[in-house]
Design a protein around this motif. Structure first.
Motif, PDB file in Angstrom:
ATOM      1  N   PHE A 178      48.794  29.899 -54.364  1.00 34.17           N
ATOM      2  CA  PHE A 178      48.591  28.479 -54.094  1.00 34.17           C
ATOM      3  C   PHE A 178      47.186  28.045 -54.524  1.00 34.17           C
ATOM      4  O   PHE A 178      47.010  27.077 -55.261  1.00 34.17           O
ATOM      5  N   VAL A 179      46.181  28.793 -54.078  1.00 36.89           N
ATOM      6  CA  VAL A 179      44.794  28.457 -54.414  1.00 36.89           C
ATOM      7  C   VAL A 179      44.557  28.599 -55.917  1.00 36.89           C
ATOM      8  O   VAL A 179      43.836  27.815 -56.525  1.00 36.89           O
ATOM      9  N   THR A 180      45.192  29.592 -56.531  1.00 41.57           N
ATOM     10  CA  THR A 180      45.034  29.791 -57.970  1.00 41.57           C
ATOM     11  C   THR A 180      45.651  28.637 -58.752  1.00 41.57           C
ATOM     12  O   THR A 180      45.106  28.199 -59.761  1.00 41.57           O
ATOM     13  N   PHE A 211      56.502  44.675 -55.258  1.00 46.80           N
ATOM     14  CA  PHE A 211      57.912  45.029 -55.119  1.00 46.80           C
ATOM     15  C   PHE A 211      58.367  45.070 -53.671  1.00 46.80           C
ATOM     16  O   PHE A 211      59.485  44.665 -53.361  1.00 46.80           O
ATOM     17  N   ILE A 212      57.498  45.571 -52.785  1.00 48.18           N
ATOM     18  CA  ILE A 212      57.934  45.667 -51.392  1.00 48.18           C
ATOM     19  C   ILE A 212      58.156  44.273 -50.822  1.00 48.18           C
ATOM     20  O   ILE A 212      59.070  44.036 -50.051  1.00 48.18           O
ATOM     21  N   GLN A 213      57.311  43.331 -51.277  1.00 50.85           N
ATOM     22  CA  GLN A 213      57.467  41.955 -50.824  1.00 50.85           C
ATOM     23  C   GLN A 213      58.829  41.416 -51.238  1.00 50.85           C
ATOM     24  O   GLN A 213      59.541  40.805 -50.456  1.00 50.85           O
ATOM     25  N   LYS A 214      59.194  41.716 -52.475  1.00 44.91           N
ATOM     26  CA  LYS A 214      60.500  41.268 -52.962  1.00 44.91           C
ATOM     27  C   LYS A 214      61.623  41.948 -52.187  1.00 44.91           C
ATOM     28  O   LYS A 214      62.621  41.330 -51.847  1.00 44.91           O
ATOM     29  N   CYS A 215      61.439  43.235 -51.914  1.00 45.89           N
ATOM     30  CA  CYS A 215      62.460  43.973 -51.161  1.00 45.89           C
ATOM     31  C   CYS A 215      62.704  43.348 -49.800  1.00 45.89           C
ATOM     32  O   CYS A 215      63.848  43.236 -49.358  1.00 45.89           O
ATOM     33  N   PHE A 216      61.623  42.964 -49.123  1.00 46.69           N
ATOM     34  CA  PHE A 216      61.785  42.356 -47.808  1.00 46.69           C
ATOM     35  C   PHE A 216      62.578  41.065 -47.916  1.00 46.69           C
ATOM     36  O   PHE A 216      63.482  40.818 -47.126  1.00 46.69           O
ATOM     37  N   ALA A 217      62.219  40.270 -48.931  1.00 45.78           N
ATOM     38  CA  ALA A 217      62.954  39.025 -49.121  1.00 45.78           C
ATOM     39  C   ALA A 217      64.433  39.338 -49.329  1.00 45.78           C
ATOM     40  O   ALA A 217      65.306  38.712 -48.734  1.00 45.78           O
ATOM     41  N   ILE A 218      64.692  40.357 -50.148  1.00 47.55           N
ATOM     42  CA  ILE A 218      66.078  40.703 -50.466  1.00 47.55           C
ATOM     43  C   ILE A 218      66.851  41.143 -49.233  1.00 47.55           C
ATOM     44  O   ILE A 218      67.970  40.688 -48.987  1.00 47.55           O
ATOM     45  N   ILE A 219      66.254  42.017 -48.432  1.00 49.38           N
ATOM     46  CA  ILE A 219      67.038  42.516 -47.299  1.00 49.38           C
ATOM     47  C   ILE A 219      67.207  41.458 -46.217  1.00 49.38           C
ATOM     48  O   ILE A 219      68.171  41.460 -45.473  1.00 49.38           O
ATOM     49  N   ILE A 220      66.253  40.529 -46.164  1.00 48.24           N
ATOM     50  CA  ILE A 220      66.431  39.425 -45.211  1.00 48.24           C
ATOM     51  C   ILE A 220      67.570  38.520 -45.700  1.00 48.24           C
ATOM     52  O   ILE A 220      68.436  38.109 -44.926  1.00 48.24           O
ATOM     53  N   ILE A 221      67.555  38.240 -46.998  1.00 49.25           N
ATOM     54  CA  ILE A 221      68.603  37.383 -47.556  1.00 49.25           C
ATOM     55  C   ILE A 221      69.969  38.058 -47.422  1.00 49.25           C
ATOM     56  O   ILE A 221      70.952  37.461 -47.001  1.00 49.25           O
ATOM     57  N   GLY A 222      69.997  39.341 -47.772  1.00 47.99           N
ATOM     58  CA  GLY A 222      71.271  40.045 -47.784  1.00 47.99           C
ATOM     59  C   GLY A 222      71.727  40.505 -46.413  1.00 47.99           C
ATOM     60  O   GLY A 222      72.873  40.904 -46.237  1.00 47.99           O
ATOM     61  N   GLY A 223      70.816  40.474 -45.445  1.00 42.87           N
ATOM     62  CA  GLY A 223      71.160  40.950 -44.119  1.00 42.87           C
ATOM     63  C   GLY A 223      70.577  42.329 -43.874  1.00 42.87           C
ATOM     64  O   GLY A 223      70.821  43.254 -44.648  1.00 42.87           O
ATOM     65  N   MET A 224      69.792  42.452 -42.796  1.00 38.86           N
ATOM     66  CA  MET A 224      69.125  43.726 -42.561  1.00 38.86           C
ATOM     67  C   MET A 224      70.138  44.790 -42.186  1.00 38.86           C
ATOM     68  O   MET A 224      70.989  44.571 -41.343  1.00 38.86           O
ATOM     69  N   ALA A 235      55.902  33.676 -56.474  1.00 33.28           N
ATOM     70  CA  ALA A 235      55.921  33.283 -55.066  1.00 33.28           C
ATOM     71  C   ALA A 235      57.330  33.006 -54.560  1.00 33.28           C
ATOM     72  O   ALA A 235      57.539  32.852 -53.366  1.00 33.28           O
ATOM     73  N   VAL A 236      58.290  32.960 -55.492  1.00 32.51           N
ATOM     74  CA  VAL A 236      59.640  32.552 -55.124  1.00 32.51           C
ATOM     75  C   VAL A 236      60.268  33.455 -54.060  1.00 32.51           C
ATOM     76  O   VAL A 236      60.876  32.976 -53.099  1.00 32.51           O
ATOM     77  N   ALA A 237      60.057  34.766 -54.202  1.00 31.45           N
ATOM     78  CA  ALA A 237      60.650  35.702 -53.246  1.00 31.45           C
ATOM     79  C   ALA A 237      60.208  35.349 -51.836  1.00 31.45           C
ATOM     80  O   ALA A 237      61.010  35.284 -50.909  1.00 31.45           O
ATOM     81  N   TYR A 238      58.926  35.081 -51.717  1.00 30.85           N
ATOM     82  CA  TYR A 238      58.407  34.800 -50.375  1.00 30.85           C
ATOM     83  C   TYR A 238      58.935  33.481 -49.832  1.00 30.85           C
ATOM     84  O   TYR A 238      59.286  33.384 -48.667  1.00 30.85           O
ATOM     85  N   LEU A 239      58.987  32.486 -50.698  1.00 28.84           N
ATOM     86  CA  LEU A 239      59.473  31.192 -50.237  1.00 28.84           C
ATOM     87  C   LEU A 239      60.928  31.296 -49.779  1.00 28.84           C
ATOM     88  O   LEU A 239      61.307  30.741 -48.753  1.00 28.84           O
ATOM     89  N   LEU A 240      61.735  32.063 -50.538  1.00 29.09           N
ATOM     90  CA  LEU A 240      63.134  32.281 -50.135  1.00 29.09           C
ATOM     91  C   LEU A 240      63.201  32.947 -48.766  1.00 29.09           C
ATOM     92  O   LEU A 240      63.978  32.555 -47.908  1.00 29.09           O
ATOM     93  N   LEU A 241      62.336  33.953 -48.609  1.00 29.17           N
ATOM     94  CA  LEU A 241      62.319  34.699 -47.358  1.00 29.17           C
ATOM     95  C   LEU A 241      62.020  33.783 -46.180  1.00 29.17           C
ATOM     96  O   LEU A 241      62.730  33.780 -45.175  1.00 29.17           O
ATOM     97  N   VAL A 242      60.981  32.964 -46.333  1.00 30.04           N
ATOM     98  CA  VAL A 242      60.591  32.076 -45.249  1.00 30.04           C
ATOM     99  C   VAL A 242      61.711  31.074 -44.962  1.00 30.04           C
ATOM    100  O   VAL A 242      62.073  30.830 -43.810  1.00 30.04           O
ATOM    101  N   LEU A 243      62.276  30.566 -46.037  1.00 29.20           N
ATOM    102  CA  LEU A 243      63.364  29.597 -45.896  1.00 29.20           C
ATOM    103  C   LEU A 243      64.515  30.185 -45.082  1.00 29.20           C
ATOM    104  O   LEU A 243      64.999  29.578 -44.127  1.00 29.20           O
ATOM    105  N   VAL A 244      64.929  31.386 -45.474  1.00 27.19           N
ATOM    106  CA  VAL A 244      66.067  32.013 -44.783  1.00 27.19           C
ATOM    107  C   VAL A 244      65.719  32.278 -43.324  1.00 27.19           C
ATOM    108  O   VAL A 244      66.509  32.001 -42.421  1.00 27.19           O
TER     109      VAL A 244
END
Lengths: 319, 393, 292
Positions: free
Chosen positions: A125-127, C224-237, C268-277
């Protein structure tokens, strides 16, 4: 627990020593102590939310970075440094209220996961907001705008003391009791009438203010900030390790943890530049496995809290 | 009370350890201080730079030192972080009381370190920073060795213009140095009447460029310029091939100038242009000899960071010799006045301490070798143009 | 705008699907461990990098092609996972979830920094299987195609193992009712060791293929781990197939955001998806109700 008098006396001695330090120490030790005090403040901040409630935050460096940027943007506009400090805290506050409102509805593990990526998003965001922040080029502050090292030192000292006083005040209050109740069993706490949402949010906001202010002071000391330095994952690691090492959920644990970890770093880092973060990992792992209460657990005569409870809400595989 | 004792003893140990290291200093020598990136992002380049410093110290001392005194290098690891760099220069100046200062690696760390040097009014020779922003702050004590990032791509852009290319696609990483390169490209391209038709920043060296390349493919630029480091320039070229992106020139700031670029890409490196601060083959007095000695000592060809490290030492040496002391004011005056050619090339700064004497060199990978192509008088090979299409390789 | 040409859209889709399958291979292992042991392994992506570095070492020092080194690296990391589970992870199973979170966080810090010590921070890659298959206007990256197809095959092989074999059924039994499983005579500890080893071996396989696609350094795991978290939250833990679909979905979304927006937004998309879900369903889309 040590007696209250001994506790107060040692606190007083420590405060007096740190207050006269600039008179006797060279600039380098002063800057070392400034960073140590910063870590004390950050550790106490993390302790306020994660140590007290068991809601582990992997993203508190975000507030720190936001505070840095607030100060770096305001200083060149002619805003006095102390006002920048307050602004840093306010920006953190402004971010933490909606954020806490949204994420604290999530139970422990989900909250941890949600916070884990926060840092990264803040960095992006900041970037991306190049017009305001200069993006990846960072912001340089000219030296004449900056307060002296002694001023930075005393400011950081005050922040660290304030953070510790806040934790102590919470610890001994009804509010602290409620937070510990949430940590041990949130459902039960709710049932006996604790307003868990309000309590968690209050703790979260308090825990964001301190890094916001500390970040503002740091930027006045380094005079340069870029997104990578402001939102460094290493800051999160250090906060967590220091609190866990010293004793999570206690008043003096974070102080002890920050002092020891920073001291060890200072001694070992010249010898093993790359190894010291690895040692922090080993430290974290050992504490989690063998000393869940941290070093403070060694000092306490009667155990107030069972160690396995101290780390967070109970969870069994057969849930 | 024991926790207080623990804290206190920790503190005493620290103080004692530091005092000891200062007490060991010998007053019969000059001490040169520097922070070097030995861990973190820039660890590899930092290591080469340090080798350069150390070789210079050895050489100077073998010659009998400067003004009859030996040189000693004190260096610490700044972990590639600005805030650590700032702390270390504070330490070098106030605690180790060094006589001379060399700057850290990378524009970002230099930004922080130079402020500390400025605060103490201590001249610092910077061999590892090239962003012009460093010299736009009115500081009096930062002396640059490197060709500025803003002019890195000038020779290649001029070459492109002369060959009738009109459109430029510009990509760059979102940190200080690549952004400076990009700013320079925009200015120069506009001055030459060329058009920047694609301009995008990316966040990480490990970025997946495929979406970006597909967008670029739709625009069909004449040339692609990357404000990049080694990993991203390598990844970009690899993905350009996978997605069949074609342009007449591919040029990158850092990457093609390093041996690893060819090692990672093999034949795909051929035809890619880039920038270099220095090459062992340059016709600069002492460069060849330095390279030979360096290779014998460390077992690999020196990159330009090693050359820069050695050159920074030579600049300090010349300044002290001219000033006849290590007095800060006299050394600063000497640095402003110097116009010399070191192993690294010409050193001449303007009134802000910014390097203006050293030109930008362009290289191209030709038949698996890194050749200097521009400027003409330094060239080891004629430019091969245009870039050969992927389908014909 | 030229971007809306069908070939470009198709290219974006293919790129997204292939990257997504690699995410899926990585994330389904993470979810398997969570499902069976209720441990969130923050160090999961570090095992991917362990695989990548082993493949790199084999390539540089013994000139082994990454596709061949799969047969060496995957069993090796399986063994490492087996031992690590027995000596370390086993001690945090059944402890509060946050204890295991902090413990695996410690493992991750150690692995990243050990990697920095051994391999330094510069980026590595293995220049094998380079280039593209060109079909008319379409160009499909060879390493991505191979990696994507292999990832799908491996993930479904593990899925079939869980569904069909006796041992796989035992794993699922432990995931659902560890106590009942014990009573039925299943060696629960052995099953946990098997699960953890299998999961990190899957991550290592993803890592081996990564060497031919990306440049990697010891701290690449964080992305990658950030993306993985988003994925497992989206897909169901805890849902093995859910993680697979989530992974593919994320890959496609990232490709299109990168194509129509910028690659920085894609990060940033992975994280935004995660938060959204999480905001819509605080326990994840197909979340397990019993995870407090």
């Amino acid at each position: 627990m040590l007696s209250k008098h001994a506790s107060l006396a040692s606190a007083a001695v420590l405060v007096v020593i740190l207050a006269v330090a600039p008179a006797v120490l060279g600039e380098y030790y002063l800057s070392f102590l400034t960073q140590l005090l910063m870590m004390v403040a950050l550790a106490q901040a993390w302790n306020t939310i994660s140590g007290m409630t068991g809601y582990v935050s992997f993203g508190h460096a975000t507030f720190f970075g936001m505070g840095s940027y607030a100060a770096a943007l305001l200083l060149p506009l002619g805003v006095p440094w102390w006002a920048c400090l307050i602004a840093g805290a306010l920006v953190a506050l402004a971010l933490s209220v909606p954020l806490g409102f949204l994420t604290l509805r999530l139970r422990g593990p989900y909250f941890a996961i949600a916070m884990l990526g926060l840092n990264e998003v803040a960095r992006v965001f900041v970037t991306l907001w190049v017009d305001l922040t200069g993006g990846g080029s960072g912001i340089t502050l000219s030296p004449e705008l900056l307060p002296s090292l002694t001023t930075s030192y005393y400011t950081m000292f005050l922040i660290a003391v304030a953070a510790t006083v806040i934790v102590a005040a919470i610890y001994h209050s009804r509010f602290g009791l409620e937070l510990r109740a949430i940590r041990e069993d949130e459902g039960a706490a709710e049932m006996v009438g604790v307003n868990t949402t309000r309590d968690k949010l209050a703790a979260f906001v308090l825990s964001a203010l301190i890094p916001g202010a500390a970040g503002a002071v740091l930027v006045m000391y380094t005079s340069y900030i870029d997104p990578a330095a402001a939102f460094a994952p290493a800051v999160n690691i250090q906060m967590i390790v220091m609190v866990m090492f010293g004793g999570s959920g206690t008043v003096w644990g974070p102080v002890l943890g920050a002092g020891l970890v920073m001291g060890l770093r200072e001694v070992f880092w010249a010898e093993f530049p790359a190894a010291h973060l690895m040692l922090l990992g080993v430290l974290l792992l050992s504490v989690v496995l063998f000393l869940p209460g941290g070093l403070m657990a060694l000092f306490t005569r009667r155990k107030l809290v069972r160690p396995e409870v101290a780390a967070g809400p109970q969870e069994r595989p057969d849930g | 009370m024991s926790r207080f004792k623990a804290l206190l003893s920790m503190f005493v140990v620290c103080v004692a350890a530091q005092t000891l290291s200062v007490a060991l200093a010998d007053s019969k020598e000059f001490v040169v201080g520097a922070s070097v990136a030995l861990s973190g992002k820039y660890a590899r380049t930092g290591q080469e730079q340090l080798h350069g410093f150390q070789m210079w110290v050895d050489d100077v001392n073998a010659r009998g030192g400067v003004l009859g005194r030996k040189m000693r290098l004190v260096h610490y690891d700044d972990e590639s972080k600005p805030e650590v760099g700032a702390k270390l220069y504070e330490k070098l100046i106030t605690q180790d009381k060094v006589d001379l200062l060399i700057g850290p690696y990378s524009s970002a760390v230099t930004m922080a370190a130079s402020t500390v040097a400025e605060k103490h009014n201590f001249p610092m020779v910077s061999s590892g920073a090239s962003s012009a922003k460093i010299w736009e702050r009115g500081y009096k004590n930062t002396f640059g060795l490197y060709t500025l990032a803003e002019v890195y791509m000038d020779p290649i852009l001029e070459f492109a213009k002369n060959n009738g290319l009109k459109t430029v696609a510009l990509i760059y990483e979102n940190t200080a140095f690549p952004r400076s390169v990009a700013a320079g490209v925009r200015t120069k391209a506009t001055a030459l009447g060329m058009k920047v038709v694609f301009d995008e920043e990316y966040g990480k060296a490990s970025t997946d460029f495929s979406s970006m390349i597909l967008k670029m493919k739709a625009i069909k630029p004449d040339m692609v310029i990357g404000g990049s480091y080694l990993p991203d320039s390598t990844a970009f070229m690899r993905q350009a091939r996978e997605n069949r992106l074609y342009a007449k020139i591919f040029a990158f700031a850092v990457g093609p100038g390093l041996p690893d670029f060819g090692k990672n890409l093999g034949a795909d490196a051929n035809g890619v242009m880039g920038n270099t601060q220095w090459e062992p083959e340059l016709k600069i007095p002492g460069a060849g000899e330095f390279s030979k000695k360096y290779k014998a000592k460390y077992g690999h060809e020196p990159g330009y960071h090693a050359g820069g490290g050695y050159g920074a030492g030579q600049v300090l040496e010349a300044a002290v010799t001219r000033a006849l002391s290590v007095d800060r004011d006299k050394v600063r005056k000497a640095l402003y006045e110097l116009d010399i050619v070191t192993t690294f090339g010409r050193f001449k700064v303007d009134g802000t301490g910014k390097q203006i004497g050293k030109p930008a060199y362009a290289v191209e990978w030709i038949n698996g070798e890194r050749e200097i192509i521009l400027p003409k008088d330094a060239a080891t090979h004629d430019p091969v143009f245009p870039f050969q299409d992927w389908s014909k390789r | 705008m030229a971007l809306f040409e069908p070939t470009i859209l198709l290219q974006l889709l293919i790129a997204g699907l292939l990257t997504g399958s690699l995410y899926a291979l990585l994330a389904s292992g993470l979810n398997l461990v969570f499902g069976v042991m209720r441990v969130i392994n923050i160090a999961h992506a570090e095992f991917m990098l362990l695989g990548a570095y082993l493949a790199w070492v084999l390539y540089v020092y013994a000139n082994v092609h990454p596709l061949l080194s799969l047969f060496i690296v995957v069993p090796a990391v399986f063994g490492i996972g087996w031992v690590l589970e027995r000596t370390l992870i086993e001690h945090v199973v059944g402890r509060p979830l946050l204890t295991s979170l902090l413990a695996t966080y410690g493992v991750s810090i150690i692995m990243v920094n050990a990697g920095l010590l051994v391999f330094a921070s510069d980026f590595k890659s293995v220049p094998q299987l380079q280039g593209a298959i060109v079909i008319g206007e379409l160009a499909i990256s060879k390493p991505r195609l191979v990696a994507g197809v292999l990832a799908v095959i491996l993930t479904f092989a593990v899925y079939l193992f869980l569904e069909i074999t006796r041992l796989g059924k035992a794993v699922r039994a432990v995931a659902e009712h560890p106590h009942v499983a014990t009573i039925c005579g299943i060696d629960v500890q052995r099953i946990r060791m098997l699960t953890f080893a299998l999961a990190v071996a899957m991550a290592a396989a993803a890592g081996v293929m990564l060497t031919m696609i990306y440049s990697f350094s010891p701290d690449t795991g964080a992305d990658f781990i950030q993306k993985c978290f988003a994925i497992i939250i989206i897909g169901g833990m805890g849902n093995f197939l859910g993680a697979f679909y989530g992974g593919v979905l994320l890959g496609v979304v990232e490709a299109f955001v990168g194509g129509f927006g910028t690659t920085q937004w894609a990060e940033a998309v992975a994280y935004l998806l995660l938060v959204l879900v999480l905001l819509i369903r605080p326990t994840g889309l197909k979340g397990m109700a019993d995870v407090k």
